[in-house]
Each structure stands twice: as structure tokens, then as C-alpha cells.
Design an enzyme around this catalytic site. Structure first.
Site, PDB file in Angstrom:
ATOM      1  N   LYS A  54       7.911   5.169   2.452  1.00 36.56           N
ATOM      2  CA  LYS A  54       8.495   3.954   3.043  1.00 36.56           C
ATOM      3  C   LYS A  54       9.191   3.110   1.979  1.00 36.56           C
ATOM      4  CE  LYS A  54       5.168   3.814   6.857  1.00 36.56           C
ATOM      5  NZ  LYS A  54       4.366   4.997   6.424  1.00 36.56           N
ATOM      6  N   GLY A  90       1.273   4.152  -1.598  1.00 41.47           N
ATOM      7  CA  GLY A  90       0.975   5.571  -1.685  1.00 41.47           C
ATOM      8  C   GLY A  90       2.038   6.276  -2.516  1.00 41.47           C
ATOM      9  N   ALA A  91       2.502   7.436  -2.015  1.00 41.58           N
ATOM     10  CA  ALA A  91       3.537   8.188  -2.718  1.00 41.58           C
ATOM     11  C   ALA A  91       4.929   7.650  -2.452  1.00 41.58           C
ATOM     12  CB  ALA A  91       3.471   9.659  -2.347  1.00 41.58           C
ATOM     13  N   CYS A 116       0.874  -1.179   0.000  1.00 39.58           N
ATOM     14  CA  CYS A 116       0.000   0.000   0.000  1.00 39.58           C
ATOM     15  C   CYS A 116       0.909   1.225   0.000  1.00 39.58           C
ATOM     16  CB  CYS A 116      -0.927  -0.004   1.198  1.00 39.58           C
ATOM     17  SG  CYS A 116      -1.947  -1.495   1.366  1.00 39.58           S
ATOM     18  N   ASP A 135       1.243  -1.071   4.863  1.00 37.75           N
ATOM     19  CA  ASP A 135       0.912   0.157   5.596  1.00 37.75           C
ATOM     20  C   ASP A 135      -0.559   0.430   5.306  1.00 37.75           C
ATOM     21  OD1 ASP A 135       0.950   2.498   6.990  1.00 37.75           O
ATOM     22  OD2 ASP A 135       2.080   3.622   5.496  1.00 37.75           O
ATOM     23  N   ASP A 149       0.004   0.108  -5.499  1.00 39.16           N
ATOM     24  CA  ASP A 149      -1.072   0.917  -4.931  1.00 39.16           C
ATOM     25  C   ASP A 149      -2.219   0.951  -5.925  1.00 39.16           C
ATOM     26  OD1 ASP A 149      -1.206   2.997  -2.415  1.00 39.16           O
ATOM     27  OD2 ASP A 149      -2.509   3.650  -4.049  1.00 39.16           O
ATOM     28  N   CYS A 172      -1.299   4.065  11.032  1.00 34.19           N
ATOM     29  CA  CYS A 172      -1.106   5.302  11.781  1.00 34.19           C
ATOM     30  C   CYS A 172      -2.347   5.541  12.642  1.00 34.19           C
ATOM     31  CB  CYS A 172      -0.819   6.479  10.852  1.00 34.19           C
ATOM     32  SG  CYS A 172      -2.050   6.760   9.573  1.00 34.19           S
TER      33      CYS A 172
END
Length: 447
Positions: free
Chosen positions: A273, A269-270, A267, A334, A291, A387
Site C-alpha cells: 500500500k 509491512g512489506a 503498519c 492497515d 512498522d 482484512c
């Protein structure tokens, strides 16, 4: 309070125009949050993109005032009559400029932005004068209650909806967690450069007025206080650092990928990580970033090119492609979550979350975990992160997963911030470490 006006050099006409922009921006943000359940940072960013007349000074002034109000919305809402509060929190912002100005004045005063509070008071001809500020936000909130003749009780617990207390972990320091919601989050950098380049980066930061604060136990992390646009620095354009919260950096360290191994960031994203994993692997091996959103992966490809990472590939929606032919040494998930651990960065978000939404998110997280678990080779590692501060999204999801997949066992790892051994699961409390609150679990797959 006039003593707090130190740098208000704007002409009256320009200041009035700035206050009008502030009123317009706040209306947009409040209707976005409460009417359309959008996050404040996205609404405000969109507002600035649409309003090119907002210069850098305007954006700083507006952001400071709007976020101050939202951080202390739990106090602000108690000053309003019940019917006005219900109206506003349903997305109908039928307030006069003076009424919104009064709320902004109170929010900035409570947040300790006294010059801004006085500017807003004078700009809207609000009376009487502001009191000498008490030393703590909660006490300043009581001063504002007296200012508005509102007979209400004020406690720090007001900063979150009451029902959220039922979801907070028993071992969480709730006072620290709640009090941190009223504070500006720090800015953390993750360095991806040589020692010589690090020296150049630090010199550039200092020359731009930044204060540098080393982070204990994590050499590649720096905390800074700065007003400079970090994306404008030459060091950033050269890919010498990424902006990444300290807790987020800990996730990559929990993964601890070996050079030459194969990892999947499921996952991505931009790709913050993803970049960290590639760096920890010393640019050897491969990290595949996947993603659902192709535009996010394009952002990642640009960032990888800027920093010169040769060991990153991208694949849109890997889960939809069926069984993975060549399982990975490690998989990082994530997962999408309630984002309750990053409320400091999205002020006001706690007021649009619902208990049912948290339960739905936890079910989705378990589904994602089960989908990508098949991509882990025997002996490989699965890292699950959120998070979120809520156990239902963290420990609860991991335990349900392990009940259905006994081939996965918790794999102890060092806490990146302390060096203590975590028993396979770790929550980093933002109120303790002055960062986001984040959860990570590391599991190993056995035959």
C-alpha cells in the site's frame, strides 16, 4: 476416473517419490496449523525452502493437493471418527500414509482436481474407484461420504466452525462468503507503469500463457490466470507491476492522496500500500512507511528502488519515538487483524481462531488507532483498514474510537469498485467481487 489422467507422464518411481514428499509436506502443514497455530502458506513455504529436492512440478503438485484438503477441511473432518479428529486437530498427526492419502484424494476430488485425486488413489491403492463427479463441491463431498461409508450430513456451512456464525455481519451474504472459501483466489496485479510499458507488460504476460482479465473501474488493476512465476518476468524486475489483491488496491484509492502531500503508512509491512500511495501521488510529496519489523521495511526499500520511487522513506516503529513533530496530511492504518477476510489465501486458518482472540485483536486495533490518530494534522485524513470480515474489528472499532475522539468525523468517499458514495465506511465482500474481503473507514480531523 482414469479418463482424468491426462498429463501424468512421470515414471512410477518418480511419482512414488512425489507422493512421499506430499505425505511429508502434509504432516508438516497439519502439525503447524493445529499444533503451533501457524498459517498454512508460511508452513508450506518453509517446507519448500528446506527441501531443495522439490522441483517446480513437485511444488505445484503438493500445493494443489494440500490446499485442496485444507479448503475443504470442514468436510474432511466429518469423515473421521471423533477421537481421530480430536487427535489430529490437537496437532498429533498419527496417521498412516494411506489414511492421509485417502483424505488428500477426497480433498482434491471435492476441489475438482480430478486427475490429482486419481493419481493419489492409484498411488495408495485405494479402493473402490472414484465415482463420476457431481457438478458442485458440496455434492462431491456427499459422494466422498458414501465412498468412506460415513453416515454424516454435509452442508456448505461445515466449511467454517459453527461459532463463527455469531461474529459474521448480518448484512453479509454468508452463502457467497462461505462458498468462496473453497475456491482458489485469483491473482491481481497493480500496474505502476506508463501506457507504453503497460503494452509491453501485457505482451509478456500473453507470451507466457497468461489470460488477462481487465477490472472494471480500476485502470491500474489486472486480474490474470497464469501458471508462470510472476517474479521471474522482466516486467516485474523493472518494477512495472506489483502483485496486490483487488480489495487491497481499493484501500489506496480510499486514501486518495494528493500529489505533493505527506502521508504515513503506519503498519506498512512489506509496503504494498505504501508503493500504491506513492504512485497515486505521482511520485511527488512523501510517504513515510513505519512498522515494528525492520526486515519488512527492508523488503519495502528494495521494492521502492526497483520501481524507482523517490518519495518513500521508512522509519522503524514510529509510535515508539513519541509525539510526531510534523503531523501528516493523511495516515493509513492497515491494522493487524484476524485475517478472516483472506482465509482463501490461508486455507485452514478458520480452524485455529478463537472468540477470545477476536476480542483481544479488536482491543489492540483500537489502541493502535488512538496511537496514530495524533499524527493527523487538523483537516487531515485518517484511514483505518483491516482484512477482516467481522464487525467487531471494523465498524465496532471505528465507533468506539469516534466516541472517544469527536474531532474525527466520517468522510464519505466513492466506492472504488462501483462509484457509489460510501458513507465513510465500506466493506468489500470477496464473495461478491472475487477478491479478498476487506474493510476501510475514512475519517477527517476537525479542529
Amino acid at each position: 476416473m482414469n479418463n482424468y489422467i491426462k498429463n501424468d507422464t512421470l515414471a512410477p518411481g518418480k511419482r512414488n517419490a512425489q507422493l512421499n514428499l506430499l505425505d511429508d509436506a502434509l504432516r508438516r502443514v497439519l502439525s503447524g496449523i493445529f499444533g503451533r497455530r501457524q498459517h498454512s502458506d508460511r508452513v508450506l513455504s518453509a517446507y519448500f525452502r528446506e527441501n531443495r529436492r522439490c522441483g517446480s512440478r513437485d511444488r505445484a503438485f503438493i500445493s494443489e493437493a494440500v490446499y485442496s484438503l485444507l479448503r475443504y477441511w470442514g468436510f474432511m473432518r466429518k469423515y473421521l471418527p471423533a477421537e481421530r479428529r480430536t487427535e489430529l486437530e490437537s496437532g498429533s498427526i498419527r496417521f498412516t500414509a494411506k489414511e492421509l492419502g485417502a483424505l488428500l484424494m477426497a480433498g482434491t476430488f471435492i476441489a475438482g482436481e480430478f486427475s490429482t485425486a486419481e493419481i493419489i488413489r492409484c498411488g495408495h491403492n485405494l479402493m473402490p474407484a472414484l465415482p463420476n463427479p457431481a457438478p458442485a463441491p458440496e455434492r462431491r463431498a456427499r459422494q466422498m461420504a458414501d465412498y468412506f461409508h460415513a453416515e454424516v450430513s454435509i452442508t456448505s456451512a461445515d466449511l467454517i466452525p459453527e461459532w463463527i456464525n455469531d461474529f459474521l455481519p448480518e448484512n453479509l451474504n454468508k452463502e457467497l462468503f462461505i462458498n468462496a472459501l473453497g475456491e482458489r483466489p485469483p491473482l491481481y496485479l497493480r500496474l505502476q507503469c506508463t501506457p507504453e510499458e503497460r503494452t509491453m507488460l501485457q505482451q509478456e504476460l500473453i507470451s507466457n500463457g497468461a489470460e488477462i482479465i481487465p477490472v472494471a473501474n480500476i485502470n491500474d488493476a489486472l486480474a490474470i490466470r497464469a501458471k508462470v512465476n510472476m517474479y521471474s518476468l522482466e516486467s516485474y524486475r523493472k518494477g512495472l507491476f506489483e502483485i496486490q489483491d483487488l480489495a487491497s488496491q481499493c484501500v489506496g484509492l480510499v486514501c486518495a492522496p494528493r500529489p505533493g502531500s505527506r502521508w504515513l503508512d503506519a503498519c506498512a509491512g512489506a509496503g504494498g500500500k505504501t508503493l500504491q500511495l506513492a504512485q497515486l501521488m505521482k511520485r511527488k510529496g512523501n510517504v513515510t512507511a513505519s512498522d515494528l519489523r525492520s526486515y519488512k521495511l527492508e523488503d519495502l526499500r528494495r521494492r521502492a528502488r526497483r520501481a524507482g520511487f523517490p518519495n518513500i522513506t521508512t522509519k522503524e516503529n514510529l509510535a515508539a519515538s513519541g509525539k510526531v513533530k510534523h503531523p501528516f496530511d493523511g495516515v493509513l492504518i492497515d491494522a493487524p487483524c484476524s485475517c478472516s477476510g483472506v482465509w482463501r489465501r490461508n486455507p485452514g486458518a478458520q480452524w485455529i481462531l478463537s472468540p477470545g482472540e477476536i476480542n483481544d485483536i479488536a482491543a489492540q486495533q483500537l489502541e493502535i488507532l488512538e496511537t496514530y490518530a495524533a499524527a493527523v494534522r487538523a483537516g487531515g485524513v485518517l484511514v483505518y483498514a483491516t482484512c477482516s470480515v467481522f464487525d467487531i474489528e471494523n465498524v465496532g472499532v471505528v465507533r468506539k474510537f469516534m466516541e472517544k475522539h469527536p474531532e474525527f468525523k466520517l468522510d464519505p468517499f466513492p466506492n472504488p469498485l462501483t462509484g457509489d458514495i460510501a458513507p465513510g465506511m465500506l466493506r468489500i465482500d470477496g464473495g461478491v467481487y472475487n477478491c479478498d474481503t476487506l474493510f476501510a473507514a475514512r475519517l477527517r480531523k476537525f479542529e
